[in-house]
Design a protein around this motif. Sequence first.
Motif, PDB file in Angstrom:
ATOM      1  N   ALA A 222      50.678  50.980  34.626  1.00 33.75           N
ATOM      2  CA  ALA A 222      51.802  50.085  34.332  1.00 33.75           C
ATOM      3  C   ALA A 222      52.592  49.772  35.591  1.00 33.75           C
ATOM      4  O   ALA A 222      53.058  48.642  35.773  1.00 33.75           O
ATOM      5  CB  ALA A 222      52.711  50.729  33.282  1.00 33.75           C
ATOM      6  N   TYR A 223      52.737  50.756  36.485  1.00 35.85           N
ATOM      7  CA  TYR A 223      53.577  50.579  37.676  1.00 35.85           C
ATOM      8  C   TYR A 223      52.926  49.722  38.761  1.00 35.85           C
ATOM      9  O   TYR A 223      53.559  49.420  39.769  1.00 35.85           O
ATOM     10  CB  TYR A 223      53.957  51.936  38.256  1.00 35.85           C
ATOM     11  N   ALA A 241      44.199  47.335  41.182  1.00 36.49           N
ATOM     12  CA  ALA A 241      44.755  48.683  41.329  1.00 36.49           C
ATOM     13  C   ALA A 241      44.831  49.430  40.002  1.00 36.49           C
ATOM     14  O   ALA A 241      44.993  50.654  39.995  1.00 36.49           O
ATOM     15  CB  ALA A 241      46.143  48.611  41.963  1.00 36.49           C
ATOM     16  N   ALA A 242      44.698  48.745  38.875  1.00 35.26           N
ATOM     17  CA  ALA A 242      44.829  49.380  37.559  1.00 35.26           C
ATOM     18  C   ALA A 242      43.490  49.961  37.121  1.00 35.26           C
ATOM     19  O   ALA A 242      42.883  49.540  36.129  1.00 35.26           O
ATOM     20  CB  ALA A 242      45.347  48.374  36.543  1.00 35.26           C
ATOM     21  N   PHE A 254      35.355  45.868  26.449  1.00 32.54           N
ATOM     22  CA  PHE A 254      35.735  44.726  27.263  1.00 32.54           C
ATOM     23  C   PHE A 254      35.110  44.848  28.652  1.00 32.54           C
ATOM     24  O   PHE A 254      34.661  45.925  29.062  1.00 32.54           O
ATOM     25  CB  PHE A 254      37.256  44.640  27.395  1.00 32.54           C
ATOM     26  N   GLU A 255      35.090  43.746  29.364  1.00 36.96           N
ATOM     27  CA  GLU A 255      34.554  43.723  30.720  1.00 36.96           C
ATOM     28  C   GLU A 255      35.695  43.437  31.701  1.00 36.96           C
ATOM     29  O   GLU A 255      36.097  42.284  31.864  1.00 36.96           O
ATOM     30  CB  GLU A 255      33.471  42.657  30.840  1.00 36.96           C
ATOM     31  N   PRO A 256      36.231  44.466  32.353  1.00 39.41           N
ATOM     32  CA  PRO A 256      37.337  44.242  33.289  1.00 39.41           C
ATOM     33  C   PRO A 256      36.853  43.630  34.596  1.00 39.41           C
ATOM     34  O   PRO A 256      35.778  43.955  35.099  1.00 39.41           O
ATOM     35  CB  PRO A 256      37.891  45.649  33.513  1.00 39.41           C
ATOM     36  N   ILE A 257      37.667  42.713  35.122  1.00 38.59           N
ATOM     37  CA  ILE A 257      37.387  42.078  36.402  1.00 38.59           C
ATOM     38  C   ILE A 257      38.645  42.213  37.254  1.00 38.59           C
ATOM     39  O   ILE A 257      39.660  41.568  36.983  1.00 38.59           O
ATOM     40  CB  ILE A 257      37.013  40.594  36.233  1.00 38.59           C
ATOM     41  N   GLY A 258      38.586  43.067  38.254  1.00 41.14           N
ATOM     42  CA  GLY A 258      39.756  43.327  39.079  1.00 41.14           C
ATOM     43  C   GLY A 258      39.934  42.293  40.174  1.00 41.14           C
ATOM     44  O   GLY A 258      38.968  41.883  40.813  1.00 41.14           O
ATOM     45  N   VAL A 271      48.410  38.739  37.648  1.00 40.28           N
ATOM     46  CA  VAL A 271      47.422  37.821  37.093  1.00 40.28           C
ATOM     47  C   VAL A 271      48.023  36.896  36.033  1.00 40.28           C
ATOM     48  O   VAL A 271      47.945  35.667  36.136  1.00 40.28           O
ATOM     49  CB  VAL A 271      46.227  38.604  36.512  1.00 40.28           C
ATOM     50  N   LYS A 272      48.600  37.473  34.985  1.00 39.65           N
ATOM     51  CA  LYS A 272      49.134  36.644  33.904  1.00 39.65           C
ATOM     52  C   LYS A 272      50.299  35.793  34.390  1.00 39.65           C
ATOM     53  O   LYS A 272      50.412  34.614  34.005  1.00 39.65           O
ATOM     54  CB  LYS A 272      49.568  37.519  32.728  1.00 39.65           C
TER      55      LYS A 272
END
Length: 283
Positions: A222-223, A241-242, A254-258, A271-272
């Motif tokens: 979250a930070y 970083a998350a 889900f498929e995370p894309i950093g 991002v959002k």
Amino acid sequence: MTISDIASDITPVERVPTLRHYAMTAPTHFTVEYAINPWMDTSNPVDPALAAAQWEELRQTYLRLGHTVDVISPEPGLPDMVYAANGGLVVGDTAVVARFRFAERAGEADAYAAWLTAAGFRPRFTEHINEGQGDLLVVGSKILAGTGFRTDVAAHAEIAELTGLPVVTLELTDPRFYHLDTALAVLDDTTIAYYPPAFTDASRATLTSLFPAAIEVNSADAYVLGLNVVSDGRHVVLPSAATGFAAELRAFGFEPIGVDLSELLKGGGSVKCCTLEIYRDPR
């Protein structure tokens, strides 16, 4: 509980992506020249070239996933205009323009209203302060609406009337999470992730009731604004970083894309914040 424990308790789900329509504003004029949230430090300079490169990588990521990305012309003197999500809420044919709390950002409303008009929408306005998709997130056929720091709770009823969608009020309590999209992520029409300490007890109870299978994110993720994500129902674009949250997302199918948006984080966004979604009408 470890990620392995979480994964072992989850029934596999086939996550299906849907093509999305986004709008973004380049960080041409981005800088941190004032401080209106705890992330902003005027003594920490922005690298303009790096900010532009990171923003472009985010845009290219959406394009690689097959999504449509409109680019809005940035306006001089509006350094936070790069955070396009705050510009309004667009659901179907309804385009509600933001009404910003701070004078430093007030000019963005005119810029986004002009873009919406040029794009064929008829801009609508609220009497009370609303900060667009920073605090107004569509999930399924309802809107989750944040309040506590930016958007006035009185605007929630206006948003419900303008969009015709039910609005669920959620109160934020930690100034580091000043917009709802910094503390809660919509992953698909029935799934969210959130950071419980950012909300009042009553709001946490509401979220538990509505989303009993929600992903709860830890402080470390979250930070770094790890919840400030964009999802197409399968692919979740999130701050690189998350890493803990990324592992949780994989466990849930889900498929995370950093992506690295460290320069944009200096202004309190990721991002959002950089992505205004043109939502299809869920009614």
